[in-house]
Scaffold this motif. Structure first.
Motif: not given
Length: 119
Positions: A46-53, A85-87, A100-102
């Motif tokens: 995954y990108l190392n980035r929180c979905a909130h901020v 899943t990153g959910a 996500p990253l492949a």
């Protein structure tokens, strides 16, 4: 799977629920932090980035799992993410999850699948 493969590390570096492997990808805004972890015997990235901020998740470099080694945890906000899943499962994500990253695992190595410019 279309695209080119870029080596990001040895498979032996990742254990289920253990420390992750940090790496960098090229995104629209330039270099972006990313990570890979092993969960249920599979490698996920995954990108190392929180979905909130948009802050990096790890509470210590390469440490992404919560204390029980069940979920990915944002050290800044406490958001919990499903490692497969990153959910977002808990937190202020408002329905957003990790990007996500492949990746593929072959011959003891982990590769990032980078999209070809013509795909």
């Amino acid at each position: 799977m279309a695209g080119t493969l870029r080596l990001i590390g040895r498979s032996a570096l990742l254990a289920d629920g253990g420390p992750g492997l940090r790496f960098v990808v090229e995104g629209p805004a330039g270099h972006e932090a990313a990570f890979a972890v092993r969960w249920g015997g599979q490698v996920y990235a995954y990108l190392n980035r929180c979905a909130h901020v948009p802050v990096e998740l790890d509470w210590e470099e390469g440490r992404f799992f919560d204390a029980d080694k069940l979920y990915l945890l944002c050290a800044t906000h406490g958001a919990l993410y499903d490692p497969a899943t990153g959910a977002c499962l808990s937190g202020r994500c408002q329905g957003r999850g990790l990007a996500p990253l492949a990746v593929v695992e072959r011959d003891g190595h982990i590769y990032l699948v980078e999209e070809s410019p013509d795909s």
